[in-house]
Motif scaffolding. Structure first.
Motif, PDB file in Angstrom:
ATOM      1  N   HIS A   1     -34.619  23.498 -25.707  1.00 44.24           N
ATOM      2  CA  HIS A   1     -35.575  23.231 -24.632  1.00 44.24           C
ATOM      3  C   HIS A   1     -34.909  23.467 -23.290  1.00 44.24           C
TER       4      HIS A   1
ATOM      5  N   GLU B   1     -34.133  22.910 -32.320  1.00 40.66           N
ATOM      6  CA  GLU B   1     -35.012  23.375 -31.258  1.00 40.66           C
ATOM      7  C   GLU B   1     -34.345  23.268 -29.891  1.00 40.66           C
TER       8      GLU B   1
ATOM      9  N   LYS C   1     -39.437  32.884 -23.564  1.00 46.03           N
ATOM     10  CA  LYS C   1     -40.036  31.981 -24.574  1.00 46.03           C
ATOM     11  C   LYS C   1     -39.737  32.470 -25.978  1.00 46.03           C
ATOM     12  N   ALA C   2     -39.896  33.775 -26.205  1.00 47.87           N
ATOM     13  CA  ALA C   2     -39.631  34.338 -27.533  1.00 47.87           C
ATOM     14  C   ALA C   2     -38.160  34.177 -27.902  1.00 47.87           C
TER      15      ALA C   2
ATOM     16  N   LYS D   1     -37.390  30.526 -28.804  1.00 44.83           N
ATOM     17  CA  LYS D   1     -37.974  30.199 -30.109  1.00 44.83           C
ATOM     18  C   LYS D   1     -37.135  30.786 -31.241  1.00 44.83           C
TER      19      LYS D   1
ATOM     20  N   SER E   1     -33.698  29.126 -31.491  1.00 43.32           N
ATOM     21  CA  SER E   1     -33.851  27.802 -32.109  1.00 43.32           C
ATOM     22  C   SER E   1     -33.882  27.925 -33.631  1.00 43.32           C
ATOM     23  N   GLN E   2     -34.629  28.898 -34.131  1.00 35.67           N
ATOM     24  CA  GLN E   2     -34.723  29.107 -35.585  1.00 35.67           C
ATOM     25  C   GLN E   2     -33.359  29.473 -36.162  1.00 35.67           C
TER      26      GLN E   2
END
Length: 145
Positions: free
Chosen positions: A89, A87, A74-75, A78, A81-82
């Motif tokens: 998924h 983003e 998850k990290a 995230k 994505s940044q």
């Protein structure tokens, strides 16, 4: 066809030089990287992926299912994505082209992904690879952006 990768393996492939948990694991990982180098897209998956496959067969309690690894995924998604500016998924496909690899390697070397690598047994090893300029990595190492 696409290479199925979990979130944190988007980072691991940046520093992979052929070492792994076992000879079979390393052989499988090299085959995955060869496909990425051939331009096969990545499909982002939730949980164990093609890199995990050998470890799941070899170990009675592989860490691939641990909550800490899921949190690392998850990290990583995230933070990626940044860095990528869009983003990501589960189910998304992306091609690890030279521009993207350079951008992610620069961010990795600067420490942007540090949170996604917390508590990983390979973190120091990968940091050394990054600090050496990714010299021996198997994922193509573009010299320009």
């Amino acid at each position: 066809m696409s290479v199925k990768l979990r979130g944190h393996h988007l980072l691991c492939v940046l520093t992979f030089i052929g070492h792994g948990y076992s000879p079979a694991f390393s052989k499988n990982y090299k085959a995955v990287v060869k496909r990425l180098n051939a331009g096969e897209p990545v499909e982002l998956v939730d949980g164990p992926d093609e890199i995990c496959a050998t470890l799941i067969r070899e170990e009675t309690e592989p860490h691939c299912f641990n909550c800490s690894v899921v949190e690392r995924d998850k990290a990583a998604v995230k933070l990626a994505s940044q860095i990528l500016g869009s983003e990501l998924h589960v189910g998304d496909e992306l091609v690890l082209n030279s521009r993207l690899i350079c951008k992610m390697r620069e961010a990795y070397a600067e420490g942007s992904f540090r949170k996604a690598c917390e508590n990983c047994e390979w973190v120091q090893f990968c940091a050394e690879i990054a600090s050496s300029g990714y010299e021996k990595v198997l994922l193509r190492n573009p010299k320009h952006h």
